[in-house]
Scaffold this motif. Sequence first.
Motif, PDB file in Angstrom:
ATOM      1  N   SER A 679       0.837  -1.203   0.000  1.00 59.50           N
ATOM      2  CA  SER A 679       0.000   0.000   0.000  1.00 59.50           C
ATOM      3  C   SER A 679       0.871   1.252   0.000  1.00 59.50           C
ATOM      4  N   GLN A 680       1.969   1.229   0.754  1.00 61.09           N
ATOM      5  CA  GLN A 680       2.897   2.365   0.779  1.00 61.09           C
ATOM      6  C   GLN A 680       3.557   2.561  -0.583  1.00 61.09           C
ATOM      7  N   SER A 681       3.950   1.453  -1.208  1.00 63.22           N
ATOM      8  CA  SER A 681       4.555   1.547  -2.539  1.00 63.22           C
ATOM      9  C   SER A 681       3.550   2.066  -3.553  1.00 63.22           C
ATOM     10  N   ALA A 682       2.285   1.654  -3.413  1.00 65.88           N
ATOM     11  CA  ALA A 682       1.239   2.127  -4.329  1.00 65.88           C
ATOM     12  C   ALA A 682       1.039   3.628  -4.182  1.00 65.88           C
ATOM     13  N   GLU A 683       1.135   4.129  -2.948  1.00 62.91           N
ATOM     14  CA  GLU A 683       0.985   5.567  -2.727  1.00 62.91           C
ATOM     15  C   GLU A 683       2.146   6.338  -3.340  1.00 62.91           C
ATOM     16  N   THR A 684       3.356   5.823  -3.214  1.00 66.26           N
ATOM     17  CA  THR A 684       4.517   6.462  -3.826  1.00 66.26           C
ATOM     18  C   THR A 684       4.371   6.496  -5.338  1.00 66.26           C
ATOM     19  N   LEU A 685       3.934   5.360  -5.922  1.00 67.68           N
ATOM     20  CA  LEU A 685       3.753   5.302  -7.373  1.00 67.68           C
ATOM     21  C   LEU A 685       2.661   6.271  -7.820  1.00 67.68           C
ATOM     22  N   ARG A 686       1.602   6.381  -7.018  1.00 66.04           N
ATOM     23  CA  ARG A 686       0.513   7.311  -7.362  1.00 66.04           C
ATOM     24  C   ARG A 686       1.027   8.741  -7.397  1.00 66.04           C
ATOM     25  N   LYS A 687       1.859   9.114  -6.409  1.00 63.03           N
ATOM     26  CA  LYS A 687       2.403  10.474  -6.366  1.00 63.03           C
ATOM     27  C   LYS A 687       3.279  10.752  -7.582  1.00 63.03           C
ATOM     28  N   LEU A 688       4.130   9.790  -7.922  1.00 66.72           N
ATOM     29  CA  LEU A 688       5.005   9.982  -9.071  1.00 66.72           C
ATOM     30  C   LEU A 688       4.192  10.090 -10.357  1.00 66.72           C
ATOM     31  N   ARG A 689       3.166   9.260 -10.459  1.00 67.12           N
ATOM     32  CA  ARG A 689       2.324   9.287 -11.654  1.00 67.12           C
ATOM     33  C   ARG A 689       1.571  10.612 -11.751  1.00 67.12           C
ATOM     34  N   ASN A 690       1.034  11.088 -10.636  1.00 66.80           N
ATOM     35  CA  ASN A 690       0.313  12.365 -10.636  1.00 66.80           C
ATOM     36  C   ASN A 690       1.254  13.526 -10.958  1.00 66.80           C
ATOM     37  N   THR A 691       2.497  13.419 -10.510  1.00 67.43           N
ATOM     38  CA  THR A 691       3.478  14.472 -10.768  1.00 67.43           C
ATOM     39  C   THR A 691       3.747  14.608 -12.264  1.00 67.43           C
ATOM     40  N   VAL A 692       4.021  13.463 -12.934  1.00 65.37           N
ATOM     41  CA  VAL A 692       4.296  13.547 -14.370  1.00 65.37           C
ATOM     42  C   VAL A 692       3.016  13.896 -15.138  1.00 65.37           C
ATOM     43  N   ARG A 693       1.871  13.485 -14.615  1.00 67.10           N
ATOM     44  CA  ARG A 693       0.609  13.806 -15.294  1.00 67.10           C
ATOM     45  C   ARG A 693       0.339  15.314 -15.271  1.00 67.10           C
ATOM     46  N   PHE A 694       0.635  15.958 -14.140  1.00 65.71           N
ATOM     47  CA  PHE A 694       0.454  17.406 -14.046  1.00 65.71           C
ATOM     48  C   PHE A 694       1.304  18.105 -15.104  1.00 65.71           C
ATOM     49  N   MET A 695       2.536  17.666 -15.252  1.00 65.74           N
ATOM     50  CA  MET A 695       3.423  18.302 -16.234  1.00 65.74           C
ATOM     51  C   MET A 695       2.968  18.012 -17.643  1.00 65.74           C
ATOM     52  N   LEU A 696       2.587  16.769 -17.926  1.00 61.51           N
ATOM     53  CA  LEU A 696       2.088  16.430 -19.260  1.00 61.51           C
ATOM     54  C   LEU A 696       0.858  17.248 -19.609  1.00 61.51           C
ATOM     55  N   ALA A 697      -0.036  17.419 -18.641  1.00 57.29           N
ATOM     56  CA  ALA A 697      -1.276  18.152 -18.890  1.00 57.29           C
ATOM     57  C   ALA A 697      -1.007  19.614 -19.221  1.00 57.29           C
ATOM     58  N   ASN A 698      -0.050  20.210 -18.528  1.00 57.87           N
ATOM     59  CA  ASN A 698       0.255  21.619 -18.795  1.00 57.87           C
ATOM     60  C   ASN A 698       1.123  21.796 -20.026  1.00 57.87           C
ATOM     61  N   LEU A 699       1.801  20.731 -20.442  1.00 60.13           N
ATOM     62  CA  LEU A 699       2.551  20.749 -21.698  1.00 60.13           C
ATOM     63  C   LEU A 699       1.679  20.298 -22.862  1.00 60.13           C
ATOM     64  N   LYS A 700       0.393  20.042 -22.543  1.00 60.24           N
ATOM     65  CA  LYS A 700      -0.556  19.576 -23.558  1.00 60.24           C
ATOM     66  C   LYS A 700      -0.005  18.345 -24.291  1.00 60.24           C
TER      67      LYS A 700
END
Length: 895
Positions: A679-700
């Motif tokens: 569960s802890q590893s899943a939370e870390t992966l979620r944070k990393l995924r959300n981080t790159v998603r935020f950048m991808l979204a703003n870079l369209k």
Amino acid sequence: MLLPKTTFPLWAEPSVREEPFRERTTSELYKWQAKQKDRPLFVLHDGPPYANGHLHMGHALNKILKDIINRYQLLQGKRVDYVPGWDCHGLPIEHKALKELGAGHEAIPPVAVRKIARQVAERDMKVQMEEFKQFGIMADWSHEGTYRTMDHDYEIRQLRIFQELVKKGLISRRYRPVHWSPSSKSALAEAELEYVDDHKSFPVYVKFQVSGEQMAPGLADAVENVRSGKDEPVHLVIWTTTPWTLPANMAIGVNAKLDYALLRRTEHPDEGILIIGKDRLEALNKVLGDYEVLGTLSGSALAGTAYSHLFHRSTSPPPLVTEWSDVEAGTGTGLVHMAPGHGKEDYAALTATGLLDKIDIICPVDDGGRFTDDVVSLAKDPAVGERLRGKEVLSDGGKEIVGILKESGVLVGQGTLKHKYPYDWKTKKPIILRATSQWFANVDDIKGAALKSLGGVKFHPEISRSRMESFIRERSEWCISRQRAWGVPIPALYDAETDEAILTAESLDHIISVLADKGVDYWFEGPVEDFIPPSLRENGRKYLKRTDTVDVWFDSGTSWSLIKERLPDKDRDRLCDVYLEGSDQHRGWFQSSLLTATGAAETGREAAPYKDLITHGFVLDDKGKKMSKSEGNIISPLTIINGGQNKKKDPAYGADLLRLWAASVEYGRDVSIGPKVLSQSAETLRKLRNTVRFMLANLKDGEALQGDFRPATREELSLIDNYVMLHLQQLEQTCREAYRDYNFPRVVASLNRFATNTLSSLYFDVTKDTLYADPASHPTRRATITVLSEILHTLVPILAPILPHLAEEVNQTLNQQVPTPAASAFSSGWREVPADWNNPAVSQNMDTLLQVRSEAMIALEQARKDKHIGGSLEAALEIVLPTAIEKGSTSENPC
């Protein structure tokens, strides 16, 4: 409003987010990079797992750690040579084959066993291969891109290495005690043992009567002064945890420097005089009862005394008391029962005295651990021997011995002892020491060179160096023969009349050439005449061949020869860069690889086959317990990836999460896994995924970087942009060094800290207004987009070795607007951030502002609590600078 927009999903099932990229980032990527012949070579040699059953968490940790290393080296511009392998010979597979054949190995010809065993190994290997692929391992998984110890070419190379050891005189055949598994009916090497801490033995104290005619002078004088009559018997009292070895007794060891007491037990006045180590008397009070010490003498005064026991016939030369410096006063009675047929130390000690040159070793125990017919001829009373014949020494045979001792009046005492004891690592049953004719490799002659070669090897962790070196120092020989059908044969010929073994460089030249032409199975099915070299055909002697096979550790230990075989001529002499396996391999594959490479090398050119030796621990459950079926605590790596039958209980996390767990743990010691850890590893992966998603979204999804977009120059960046770039440079350098040092937990921790603290909590929060509200051409927004692009393009290679599927998904999303996108996230290599971004002035100025920001956030929170404002956008912030700061230098730097 320029709202973020991306096709990159917040979350998706592994089958959606990983499987589309699996081939691209594994087999296709490996084949692509293997063609880059101009790149410098990096070799990680795969220690072959055993081709038996499904994969477990240990397999997952091992293969993923190797893959992380390989992928980082690829990003650093190297051409990776990695050939997955399988260890295919040995007893577990042979047992499966026999089970399928429905019979014991005595009833089935070796050729039939070998045929089915090969099928079993191939079947299990294919299962494991498909499971390994699901871990996202970069490799060429074709037949040509992998190896098996049962491959014909592999077996012939192994026999050639064996021949080199024979040429050096390192291989010999001797009759001596070895670790023997009655359950496997085979000799075992030290590496095939596992020690059980709570094994239960039933030790006995036994008296052996001294022969009056052959009493050492010192003992005769001492006895003469205390005897109640000239016929009063004298007994030597020994202690043993293995009563079943008493029929094989050939001597009693005493320490010349210890004192021994002559005593008479009060409750047994007719028993006579007992001799026991003086320093042991207090510890043996309960065994002896009340007694009177009659006198003492030194151990040297006992040496040479003859004695008899229940399994010594009067027609044979009597056994003698012998001096042995290894006898200690800490256990037993100070007098050691010596049975060289069942004890390596006993064998070594009596060999040194020359006794075993005059008398044959006694060993009345067969392959199955049962007393043989010899026990009848050994016993003074044949009826006593008959009671033991055919009984298992570790069960009813041992109990029967104790009963015989009691009935004969020679049992002084008995007890129960829980202690550490060796077990067969495959059958999980206790082993014995038993004298048999076996083939040995002389380690004494090569361990000096082996230890010297380890001086140039880097150990990770360094503490494992002493463990490896101690195993080698303590080893004098290696029993390399096994009594199994499924393996590489020891190609020796035997004189039919004298049993003399023929094993020479010449005989091996001929035999190996035959096997190279007809296949190794031909040894088991072809006529012996085909294997007799021309020089022996006309001497009038008949020869036999036998079915002993080579220890599987010798099999896998010669795998380094595969690397030399497949590399170009210019790289033939290079070492493997990395060997990585579990800590148990210090006495297994790490050691057998070192010994075979050292033994086969040209004298003076010995070298370890590896530069870096990396050790990982075992995988335990979340309570720190070993995983086992009986405990019901086994966690399958495939269940973590694909989920269990109950998806709520066992969700499908995917391969990247399993890989993230493997990279997060301090693998140099034993590691744990369970629902909480996952569960802890899943939370870390979620944070990393959300981080790159935020950048991808703003870079369209990269569209914002196309067209007339002009990246901001360094001079156009704000203080916070520079601050984030500073932290990006520190992250990149930290992770580059951590990967280089195989410190993967540091990579994960640094990535997590950067994503959470530097980006999510600061930069993303501060720049949202600019990203959403400013025009696309606005300098501030353009600067932010430039920094986000730098972050994303740097972050992807950093996380790629650990999370290759995520990296490939980001790479595809980011490059869908590019006319010729990179085929893989790994194609562009590592992105190094220039060191000059690490500007102390930027850090100093930003730290001051962050202090102000922290105070402002506290004030805003208080205003919310006091209901002066509903949100931070309703507030106006007034900053009043103290005079000292106004006149300071913070404004002098445009950052």
